[in-house]
Design a protein around this motif. Structure first.
Motif, PDB file in Angstrom:
ATOM      1  N   UNK A 205      14.022   3.964  35.798  1.00  0.00           N
ATOM      2  CA  UNK A 205      14.264   4.694  34.551  1.00  0.00           C
ATOM      3  C   UNK A 205      12.978   5.013  33.803  1.00  0.00           C
ATOM      4  N   UNK A 206      11.925   4.238  34.040  1.00  0.00           N
ATOM      5  CA  UNK A 206      10.716   4.354  33.233  1.00  0.00           C
ATOM      6  C   UNK A 206       9.877   5.586  33.539  1.00  0.00           C
ATOM      7  N   UNK A 207      10.150   6.281  34.634  1.00  0.00           N
ATOM      8  CA  UNK A 207       9.300   7.397  35.022  1.00  0.00           C
ATOM      9  C   UNK A 207       9.571   8.673  34.231  1.00  0.00           C
ATOM     10  N   UNK A 208      10.738   8.763  33.599  1.00  0.00           N
ATOM     11  CA  UNK A 208      11.059   9.922  32.764  1.00  0.00           C
ATOM     12  C   UNK A 208      11.418   9.432  31.374  1.00  0.00           C
ATOM     13  N   UNK A 209      11.013  10.170  30.360  1.00  0.00           N
ATOM     14  CA  UNK A 209      11.268   9.718  28.996  1.00  0.00           C
ATOM     15  C   UNK A 209      12.753   9.651  28.695  1.00  0.00           C
ATOM     16  N   UNK A 210      13.528  10.607  29.219  1.00  0.00           N
ATOM     17  CA  UNK A 210      14.971  10.627  28.958  1.00  0.00           C
ATOM     18  C   UNK A 210      15.631   9.390  29.542  1.00  0.00           C
ATOM     19  N   UNK A 211      15.341   9.104  30.812  1.00  0.00           N
ATOM     20  CA  UNK A 211      15.950   7.941  31.452  1.00  0.00           C
ATOM     21  C   UNK A 211      15.389   6.647  30.871  1.00  0.00           C
ATOM     22  N   UNK A 212      14.134   6.672  30.422  1.00  0.00           N
ATOM     23  CA  UNK A 212      13.546   5.475  29.815  1.00  0.00           C
ATOM     24  C   UNK A 212      14.294   5.097  28.543  1.00  0.00           C
ATOM     25  N   UNK A 213      14.730   6.095  27.789  1.00  0.00           N
ATOM     26  CA  UNK A 213      15.500   5.809  26.583  1.00  0.00           C
ATOM     27  C   UNK A 213      16.843   5.172  26.929  1.00  0.00           C
ATOM     28  N   UNK A 214      17.447   5.636  28.027  1.00  0.00           N
ATOM     29  CA  UNK A 214      18.702   5.026  28.474  1.00  0.00           C
ATOM     30  C   UNK A 214      18.436   3.602  28.957  1.00  0.00           C
ATOM     31  N   UNK A 215      17.329   3.438  29.680  1.00  0.00           N
ATOM     32  CA  UNK A 215      16.973   2.127  30.193  1.00  0.00           C
ATOM     33  C   UNK A 215      16.724   1.102  29.103  1.00  0.00           C
ATOM     34  N   UNK A 216      16.396   1.561  27.890  1.00  0.00           N
ATOM     35  CA  UNK A 216      16.199   0.639  26.780  1.00  0.00           C
ATOM     36  C   UNK A 216      17.442  -0.174  26.462  1.00  0.00           C
ATOM     37  N   UNK A 217      18.613   0.322  26.908  1.00  0.00           N
ATOM     38  CA  UNK A 217      19.860  -0.362  26.599  1.00  0.00           C
ATOM     39  C   UNK A 217      20.300  -1.310  27.707  1.00  0.00           C
ATOM     40  N   UNK A 218      19.495  -1.442  28.756  1.00  0.00           N
ATOM     41  CA  UNK A 218      19.752  -2.491  29.726  1.00  0.00           C
ATOM     42  C   UNK A 218      19.517  -3.832  29.055  1.00  0.00           C
ATOM     43  N   UNK A 219      20.230  -4.879  29.464  1.00  0.00           N
ATOM     44  CA  UNK A 219      20.115  -6.155  28.735  1.00  0.00           C
ATOM     45  C   UNK A 219      18.709  -6.727  28.712  1.00  0.00           C
ATOM     46  N   UNK A 220      17.974  -6.652  29.825  1.00  0.00           N
ATOM     47  CA  UNK A 220      16.616  -7.180  29.838  1.00  0.00           C
ATOM     48  C   UNK A 220      15.692  -6.420  28.913  1.00  0.00           C
ATOM     49  N   UNK A 221      15.835  -5.090  28.885  1.00  0.00           N
ATOM     50  CA  UNK A 221      15.015  -4.267  27.997  1.00  0.00           C
ATOM     51  C   UNK A 221      15.354  -4.552  26.542  1.00  0.00           C
TER      52      UNK A 221
ATOM     53  N   UNK B  93       6.088   5.457  28.591  1.00  0.00           N
ATOM     54  CA  UNK B  93       5.691   5.269  27.203  1.00  0.00           C
ATOM     55  C   UNK B  93       6.812   5.520  26.212  1.00  0.00           C
ATOM     56  N   UNK B  94       8.081   5.428  26.633  1.00  0.00           N
ATOM     57  CA  UNK B  94       9.187   5.613  25.703  1.00  0.00           C
ATOM     58  C   UNK B  94       9.237   4.439  24.741  1.00  0.00           C
ATOM     59  N   UNK B  95       9.424   4.739  23.459  1.00  0.00           N
ATOM     60  CA  UNK B  95       9.445   3.689  22.445  1.00  0.00           C
ATOM     61  C   UNK B  95      10.632   2.767  22.673  1.00  0.00           C
ATOM     62  N   UNK B  96      10.408   1.460  22.661  1.00  0.00           N
ATOM     63  CA  UNK B  96      11.530   0.521  22.820  1.00  0.00           C
ATOM     64  C   UNK B  96      12.396   0.495  21.576  1.00  0.00           C
ATOM     65  N   UNK B  97      13.529  -0.171  21.669  1.00  0.00           N
ATOM     66  CA  UNK B  97      14.392  -0.354  20.512  1.00  0.00           C
ATOM     67  C   UNK B  97      13.681  -1.231  19.481  1.00  0.00           C
ATOM     68  N   UNK B  98      14.103  -1.113  18.221  1.00  0.00           N
ATOM     69  CA  UNK B  98      13.638  -2.060  17.216  1.00  0.00           C
ATOM     70  C   UNK B  98      14.179  -3.446  17.560  1.00  0.00           C
ATOM     71  N   UNK B  99      13.550  -4.478  17.015  1.00  0.00           N
ATOM     72  CA  UNK B  99      13.948  -5.835  17.390  1.00  0.00           C
ATOM     73  C   UNK B  99      15.407  -6.110  17.034  1.00  0.00           C
ATOM     74  N   UNK B 100      15.869  -5.615  15.895  1.00  0.00           N
ATOM     75  CA  UNK B 100      17.252  -5.877  15.489  1.00  0.00           C
ATOM     76  C   UNK B 100      18.236  -5.088  16.346  1.00  0.00           C
ATOM     77  N   UNK B 101      17.811  -3.904  16.795  1.00  0.00           N
ATOM     78  CA  UNK B 101      18.665  -3.131  17.688  1.00  0.00           C
ATOM     79  C   UNK B 101      18.804  -3.844  19.031  1.00  0.00           C
ATOM     80  N   UNK B 102      17.690  -4.367  19.541  1.00  0.00           N
ATOM     81  CA  UNK B 102      17.751  -5.128  20.779  1.00  0.00           C
ATOM     82  C   UNK B 102      18.678  -6.320  20.655  1.00  0.00           C
TER      83      UNK B 102
END
Length: 278
Positions: free
Chosen positions: A210-226, A244-253
């Motif tokens: 997921x990390x190779x594209x910004x769109x999929x990286x944003x989706x990947x942010x919602x995987x439990x490990x991310x 380089x997609x921005x991760x979720x905020x700590x409270x969102x994670x």
């Protein structure tokens, strides 16, 4: 309230009268200590000049993408060690089905929702304790190694202790996810296989893909490990993200992790916990 407190006491007794918890705790401490200490020595040596970058084929830029070293080392407690609270949460639940201990438990406390709620609260606390054990290894050993190389371990920095607190919370939520998985998949062998396969192979590969594209990286942010890494605020996996997609905020994670635990537990309660157990 009395029955709930009695259930919590019973759940603690079920866990601490077996050898499983301290065996997992010892393995967790040794695993995280070895990993954090080893990588702290490598990167601290490179950063301080004690180890030549050429000796490890880094081309002189080993640390350019890592930013501050201590948060990365300390976050190994959760970014790598999270599999342990998941396992103990799943085993604490599936063991009830395997050994038929649910039968006397439900006879003593027939309100099954109370029993499951007590188990979840108990494992949240056990998961938090596992977080403290993992942090004792990553901060204690990793921080000690960095200090030995002359690298500031940032132990007086408030951000370090916020990371420590969020790591404890992440490990507690992982244990709750383990409970939910155990309720959802009551077969103990199947649960263990799912935990190990997903945490060690499936999710790392999904995050990498997921990390190779910004769109999929944003989706990947919602995987439990991310989501867990976002909650903690640092991770070796996050700094290696090429998109380089921005991760979720700590409270969102944290909310995403909590959501995984709640969904798995609620579905598991409906499909297996309410069924006849003997």
């Amino acid at each position: 309230m009395t029955s709930f407190l009695r259930s919590i006491a019973a759940e603690f007794a079920k866990i601490f009268t077996t050898r499983l918890w301290w065996i997992l705790a010892l393995v967790l401490f040794g695993y995280i200590g070895l990993l954090a200490g080893g990588l702290a020595a490598l990167f601290s040596g490179l950063q301080s000049g004690v180890i030549s970058p050429d000796t490890v084929n880094t081309g002189g830029g080993a640390l350019s993408g890592f930013g501050s070293l201590p948060p990365i080392i300390y976050s190994f407690a959760s970014s790598v060690g999270y599999v342990f609270p998941v396992l103990i949460g799943a085993l604490a639940t599936t063991g009830e089905f395997r050994h038929q201990t649910l039968t006397p438990t439900f006879l003593a406390i027939p309100r099954r929702g109370v029993v499951l709620g007590a188990k979840t609260v108990t494992l949240l606390l056990v998961g938090a304790a596992f977080g403290l054990i993992a942090l004792a290894a990553s901060v204690g050993i990793g921080g000690g190694v960095m200090s030995a190389f002359g690298v500031d371990a940032l132990l007086l920095d408030s951000e370090t202790w916020l990371l420590v607190a969020r790591s404890v919370l992440a490990m507690a939520l992982w244990a709750a996810i383990g409970v939910g998985l155990g309720v959802l998949v009551p077969n103990q062998v199947a649960s263990i296989v799912i935990v190990l396969a997903f945490t060690q192979f499936v999710e790392p590969l999904l995050r990498l893909a997921a990390s190779f594209l910004e769109v999929t990286a944003k989706i990947g942010n919602f995987l439990p490990g991310a989501a867990s890494d976002a909650l903690v605020g640092a991770s070796i996996f996050t700094v290696m993200n090429p998109a380089g997609a921005a991760p979720l905020d700590w409270w969102q994670g944290g909310l995403v992790l909590l959501g995984y635990a709640l969904v798995a537990t609620v579905i598991g309660y409906a499909v297996s916990w309410k069924k006849d157990v003997s």
